[in-house]
Design a protein around this motif. Structure first.
Motif, PDB file in Angstrom:
ATOM      1  N   SER A 136      36.138  45.623  42.371  1.00 36.82           N
ATOM      2  CA  SER A 136      35.470  46.311  43.433  1.00 36.82           C
ATOM      3  C   SER A 136      34.486  47.474  43.134  1.00 36.82           C
ATOM      4  CB  SER A 136      36.745  47.158  44.139  1.00 36.82           C
ATOM      5  OG  SER A 136      36.198  47.883  45.167  1.00 36.82           O
TER       6      SER A 136
ATOM      7  N   SER B 223      41.483  44.365  40.269  1.00 37.36           N
ATOM      8  CA  SER B 223      40.965  44.226  41.494  1.00 37.36           C
ATOM      9  C   SER B 223      40.104  45.448  41.666  1.00 37.36           C
ATOM     10  CB  SER B 223      41.876  44.326  42.514  1.00 37.36           C
ATOM     11  OG  SER B 223      42.739  43.049  42.425  1.00 37.36           O
ATOM     12  N   SER B 224      40.515  46.475  40.850  1.00 39.20           N
ATOM     13  CA  SER B 224      39.801  47.869  41.010  1.00 39.20           C
ATOM     14  C   SER B 224      38.556  47.677  40.481  1.00 39.20           C
ATOM     15  CB  SER B 224      40.623  49.114  41.048  1.00 39.20           C
ATOM     16  OG  SER B 224      41.009  49.006  39.399  1.00 39.20           O
ATOM     17  N   TYR B 225      38.548  47.207  39.259  1.00 40.32           N
ATOM     18  CA  TYR B 225      37.011  46.919  38.444  1.00 40.32           C
ATOM     19  C   TYR B 225      36.320  46.138  39.070  1.00 40.32           C
ATOM     20  CZ  TYR B 225      33.859  46.486  34.548  1.00 40.32           C
ATOM     21  OH  TYR B 225      33.157  46.353  33.820  1.00 40.32           O
TER      22      TYR B 225
END
Length: 124
Positions: A35, A31-33
């Motif tokens: 984002s 998810s952080s990638y």
């Protein structure tokens, strides 16, 4: 701040009732990638156009919109200078260093020059 690609993905998720983590899982990333890509901290991976098109069964019009959002969201580009001469390298480097300081009229003139082929016809 969301890039055009980020806005496109957010709309796609909303239209499909998904969360960011669901799309990230489908794309095989965290998810952080995802984002980071959406806010322009990372480039959109080259295979995402095809993946998103397939995963969400996009229409031809939606694919064109996605392509444009990807193009307009890239925070950086790589230019392969391996097969260029010194004059061509100097041109690329000078432009990269100075383009932010060009006025709008000069940018338009340069863009018009670059869009013309050897016959004087506009490429796109």
């Amino acid at each position: 701040m969301l890039t055009q690609f980020g806005i496109y993905c957010r709309k796609l998720r909303l239209d499909n009732g998904e969360l960011l983590k669901h799309m990230a899982t489908k794309l095989g990333v965290s998810s952080s990638y995802l984002s980071a890509v959406e806010i322009g901290k990372r480039n959109v991976p080259h295979d995402w156009l095809e993946k998103i098109t397939s995963l969400y069964q996009l229409s031809a019009e939606e694919v064109e919109s996605l392509k444009l959002s990807i193009k307009n969201s890239q925070p950086s580009i790589k230019i392969d200078l391996r097969n260029t001469n010194n004059q061509e390298k100097d041109l690329v480097i000078a432009f990269a260093r100075e383009f932010k300081d060009l006025n709008e009229d000069d940018k338009a003139k340069i863009l018009n020059i670059l869009r013309r082929n050897s016959n004087g016809e506009v490429k796109y």
